[in-house]
Design a protein around this motif. Sequence first.
Motif, PDB file in Angstrom:
ATOM      1  N   VAL A 248       0.943  -1.004   0.094  1.00  0.00           N
ATOM      2  CA  VAL A 248      -0.044   0.077   0.104  1.00  0.00           C
ATOM      3  C   VAL A 248       1.112   1.270  -0.122  1.00  0.00           C
ATOM      4  N   GLY A 249       1.874   1.315   0.875  1.00  0.00           N
ATOM      5  CA  GLY A 249       2.766   2.204   1.014  1.00  0.00           C
ATOM      6  C   GLY A 249       3.589   2.762  -0.178  1.00  0.00           C
ATOM      7  N   ILE A 250       4.231   1.517  -0.797  1.00  0.00           N
ATOM      8  CA  ILE A 250       4.997   1.907  -2.051  1.00  0.00           C
ATOM      9  C   ILE A 250       4.313   2.229  -3.128  1.00  0.00           C
ATOM     10  N   GLY A 251       2.843   1.565  -3.401  1.00  0.00           N
ATOM     11  CA  GLY A 251       1.945   1.871  -4.141  1.00  0.00           C
ATOM     12  C   GLY A 251       1.726   3.339  -4.026  1.00  0.00           C
ATOM     13  N   ALA A 252       1.254   3.812  -3.042  1.00  0.00           N
ATOM     14  CA  ALA A 252       1.031   5.409  -3.055  1.00  0.00           C
ATOM     15  C   ALA A 252       2.036   6.382  -3.391  1.00  0.00           C
ATOM     16  N   LEU A 253       3.372   6.031  -2.988  1.00  0.00           N
ATOM     17  CA  LEU A 253       4.559   6.576  -3.107  1.00  0.00           C
ATOM     18  C   LEU A 253       4.851   6.753  -4.598  1.00  0.00           C
ATOM     19  N   PHE A 254       4.681   5.600  -5.221  1.00  0.00           N
ATOM     20  CA  PHE A 254       4.741   5.328  -7.042  1.00  0.00           C
ATOM     21  C   PHE A 254       3.914   6.172  -7.453  1.00  0.00           C
ATOM     22  N   LEU A 255       2.575   6.321  -7.193  1.00  0.00           N
ATOM     23  CA  LEU A 255       1.839   7.064  -7.697  1.00  0.00           C
ATOM     24  C   LEU A 255       2.055   8.386  -7.697  1.00  0.00           C
ATOM     25  N   SER A 256       2.430   8.937  -6.408  1.00  0.00           N
ATOM     26  CA  SER A 256       2.771  10.394  -6.180  1.00  0.00           C
ATOM     27  C   SER A 256       3.879  10.676  -7.156  1.00  0.00           C
ATOM     28  N   VAL A 257       5.097   9.995  -6.964  1.00  0.00           N
ATOM     29  CA  VAL A 257       6.184  10.565  -7.843  1.00  0.00           C
ATOM     30  C   VAL A 257       5.844  10.477  -9.352  1.00  0.00           C
ATOM     31  N   TYR A 258       4.978   9.513  -9.750  1.00  0.00           N
ATOM     32  CA  TYR A 258       4.713   9.285 -11.104  1.00  0.00           C
ATOM     33  C   TYR A 258       3.936  10.548 -11.763  1.00  0.00           C
ATOM     34  N   LEU A 259       3.127  10.729 -10.829  1.00  0.00           N
ATOM     35  CA  LEU A 259       2.185  12.166 -11.267  1.00  0.00           C
ATOM     36  C   LEU A 259       3.022  13.563 -11.343  1.00  0.00           C
ATOM     37  N   GLN A 260       4.204  13.312 -10.460  1.00  0.00           N
ATOM     38  CA  GLN A 260       5.054  14.629 -10.537  1.00  0.00           C
ATOM     39  C   GLN A 260       6.216  14.456 -11.644  1.00  0.00           C
ATOM     40  N   ASN A 261       6.081  13.282 -12.479  1.00  0.00           N
ATOM     41  CA  ASN A 261       7.143  13.164 -13.253  1.00  0.00           C
ATOM     42  C   ASN A 261       8.539  12.956 -13.043  1.00  0.00           C
ATOM     43  N   LEU A 262       8.709  12.325 -11.705  1.00  0.00           N
ATOM     44  CA  LEU A 262      10.151  11.971 -11.346  1.00  0.00           C
ATOM     45  C   LEU A 262      10.236  10.820 -11.992  1.00  0.00           C
ATOM     46  N   ARG A 263      11.273  10.703 -13.057  1.00  0.00           N
ATOM     47  CA  ARG A 263      11.542   9.407 -13.559  1.00  0.00           C
ATOM     48  C   ARG A 263      12.413   8.430 -12.789  1.00  0.00           C
TER      49      ARG A 263
ATOM     50  N   ILE B 128       3.915  10.927   2.567  1.00  0.00           N
ATOM     51  CA  ILE B 128       3.509   9.475   2.311  1.00  0.00           C
ATOM     52  C   ILE B 128       4.670   8.701   3.091  1.00  0.00           C
ATOM     53  N   ALA B 129       5.789   8.908   2.306  1.00  0.00           N
ATOM     54  CA  ALA B 129       7.100   8.004   2.742  1.00  0.00           C
ATOM     55  C   ALA B 129       7.332   8.009   4.192  1.00  0.00           C
ATOM     56  N   ILE B 130       7.429   9.298   4.876  1.00  0.00           N
ATOM     57  CA  ILE B 130       7.610   9.250   6.086  1.00  0.00           C
ATOM     58  C   ILE B 130       6.412   8.535   7.087  1.00  0.00           C
ATOM     59  N   PHE B 131       5.183   8.689   6.596  1.00  0.00           N
ATOM     60  CA  PHE B 131       4.050   8.138   7.214  1.00  0.00           C
ATOM     61  C   PHE B 131       4.015   6.483   7.036  1.00  0.00           C
ATOM     62  N   ALA B 132       4.598   5.945   5.925  1.00  0.00           N
ATOM     63  CA  ALA B 132       4.471   4.606   5.616  1.00  0.00           C
ATOM     64  C   ALA B 132       5.724   3.959   6.534  1.00  0.00           C
ATOM     65  N   ASN B 133       6.721   4.642   6.396  1.00  0.00           N
ATOM     66  CA  ASN B 133       7.854   4.002   7.276  1.00  0.00           C
ATOM     67  C   ASN B 133       7.519   3.893   8.518  1.00  0.00           C
ATOM     68  N   PHE B 134       7.020   5.003   9.195  1.00  0.00           N
ATOM     69  CA  PHE B 134       6.552   5.074  10.670  1.00  0.00           C
ATOM     70  C   PHE B 134       5.544   3.970  10.897  1.00  0.00           C
ATOM     71  N   ILE B 135       4.649   3.876   9.989  1.00  0.00           N
ATOM     72  CA  ILE B 135       3.647   2.536  10.359  1.00  0.00           C
ATOM     73  C   ILE B 135       4.509   1.432  10.264  1.00  0.00           C
ATOM     74  N   LEU B 136       5.358   1.017   9.354  1.00  0.00           N
ATOM     75  CA  LEU B 136       6.262  -0.158   9.193  1.00  0.00           C
ATOM     76  C   LEU B 136       6.897  -0.423  10.627  1.00  0.00           C
ATOM     77  N   ILE B 137       7.412   0.706  10.872  1.00  0.00           N
ATOM     78  CA  ILE B 137       8.382   0.405  12.124  1.00  0.00           C
ATOM     79  C   ILE B 137       7.346   0.254  13.462  1.00  0.00           C
ATOM     80  N   ILE B 138       6.153   0.957  13.649  1.00  0.00           N
ATOM     81  CA  ILE B 138       5.398   0.566  14.578  1.00  0.00           C
ATOM     82  C   ILE B 138       4.962  -0.802  14.536  1.00  0.00           C
ATOM     83  N   PHE B 139       4.566  -1.036  13.349  1.00  0.00           N
ATOM     84  CA  PHE B 139       4.079  -2.533  13.233  1.00  0.00           C
ATOM     85  C   PHE B 139       4.908  -3.564  13.561  1.00  0.00           C
ATOM     86  N   ILE B 140       6.174  -3.539  12.990  1.00  0.00           N
ATOM     87  CA  ILE B 140       7.135  -4.761  13.385  1.00  0.00           C
ATOM     88  C   ILE B 140       7.502  -4.540  14.803  1.00  0.00           C
ATOM     89  N   HIS B 141       7.462  -3.523  15.482  1.00  0.00           N
ATOM     90  CA  HIS B 141       7.484  -3.439  17.038  1.00  0.00           C
ATOM     91  C   HIS B 141       6.543  -4.133  17.800  1.00  0.00           C
TER      92      HIS B 141
END
Length: 606
Positions: free
Chosen positions: A36-51, A167-180
């Motif tokens: 979900v996180g990487i998907g959202a990130l991909f959409l975001s950078v893709y829409l900004q045309n960051l190759r 999005i990146a910061i949020f997704a990463n934090f969620i992953l860290i909290i989840f693992i813990h």
Amino acid sequence: MDFFNFSINKILTREQSILDQARIRLLYYGFLLAIVGIGALFLSVYLQNLRVMSLTSGVTLLVVLALFKYLTYKPHWRTISHMLLVIGTLLNLATVFIILQDVNIITIQIIILVIVFSFYMLGQNWGMFFSLLNLLPVLIFMVMQYDHNYYIDFFKPEKADQSTTIIAIFANFILIIFIHSHFYTAFLKNIKQLKDTGEEQAALNIKFERAIEKAEKSSQVQSEFLSTMSHEIRTPLNAVIGMSNLLLMNNPRQDQSENLEILKFSANNLLAIVNDVLDFNKIESGKVVFEKIKFNLVELMQNICGGQIIKAEEKGLMFKLDIDSALRRKIIFGDPTRLTQIIFNLVSNAIKFTSQGNVWVRATCLEDRHNNITIGFSVKDSGIGIKKENLETIFEPFTQESITTTRQYGGTGLGLAIVKRLLELQGLQMHVSSKVNEGSEFSFNMEFPVSTEVIPQQKERTTEPQPQQPNVIELENMGSSLRILIAEDNPVNVMLMKKLFSKWKIVPTIAENGDRAVEIVQYGNFDIILMDLQMPVMNGFDASMEIRKMPDPAKANIPIIALTASALFDIRDQVTNAGMNDYVAKPFKPDELMEKIQNLVATVGS
Ligand code: ADP
């Protein structure tokens, strides 16, 4: 259809430990979150045309999806974790050195993710490895940037907008909290399970202890029961054998004599069985203590074989006792009673299971060093032999080679079990070699300390066993003048003794218990006392000790012979400790008793 089955239940099994299950769950749900996180990130950078960013996040998404599929196909969590960590490391390096050319909060988050994930999934060593692998390059980058304001020339860093960072910061934090949180729960569950197993184990231990106690008690009860039963059986048997002996002494007719012999033979057989059971019981309950007393091996072997040679001759067998000449003049230390028991059993079997040919008994000196001697004993026969597959089982209690054995030869199947146990208790082994219809050989080696004494030349006997001649007892010269006190509570035994002694015109005095015996000795004069050991009011041991304490030396030194029914082991010591001179086991042979009486009266009286 199975290809699209991504259920976690497919990969969790009961065999996995709680921790491994937690690892698989972590990967499974972690993947879902990451997708979900990487998907959202991909959409975001893709829409900004960051190759470059789109390419990186797109490829990462595909790899994560593939790994997720692999996980649901086979739960190889270790391999998957390694792959994820390698990807994470590459991503980290790419972000720091290429994509962002900077160290920001996202880099820190990725490093923390790698640290937490690698330690939880792969343990201490791999955790350390991946942590340093991610940390060091970042440090190096920071130092380089500090020094030279470094950036890579061929590529200008891409700048994503604020939403991507969020999005990146949020997704990463969620992953860290989840693992813990996930591992914390697994950790608690593990502790609870340990506690539960501990409690279960404690409960089981208590159950085990109770079961062992119960088993020990029941084996003790069984052992006591056997002991009592054997004793109870021996007492009437004593009467049967005694009566047959008496009747046989009364010049019976030929037909009566034959019947009496059968009666006596059967009673003796029954007695042997009872003795075997009692012996085995004693050995099994660990009550056997081995003596270390001086004895003459040649004499012992002759005594054992003396009785057996008659049996062998009756069957037309050649009996040969062969004792190494190196052993003839030696006095050795050991347990003659147990050795007798072992050899007697082997020789009886050899004679029993051989219908023609020979029985050899051999004692060979294998080693004579310092004060120790190793003797090889062997009993060989040319009898029916034993099948190879039965060579082990015949040593088990109550086991005979086949069911026909009992019918043909009798026996209980206890003899060899007793022999084997007696040897094992001394750390020794029995060897058997046998061929069906050709014969068997039982052999064992035993070590003995040697006494410095030697048997004088003239006392040396030939090693040929002499058939035991029935003793002709000459009590005539003592005749009715012999004053005997018999302490015995069993009226049948009393009657038997009276009848027996009437043959020599002796009228014994009877005391019905130990206490009475002591009293009678105080007022009367006796040449010898026959003392039953188990009596009401006062037993034979106590009575003997009382008598030995009497002030009048003539009374205190009267010879005492113990009459014992049950004790097969350790009786010699007990009897001597109580001050008695000798003992005879019931049912006694009249001749043996008379011989003992005669010897004692002659030696002590003179
Ligand atoms: P038992 O003699 O009372 O049957 P043992 O324990 O002494 O019991 O022997 C067990 C079995 O081993 C015997 O029943 C017999 O089948 C076999 N066996 C022992 N000694 C010999 C032998 N010398 N020759 C042949 N078979 C033997």
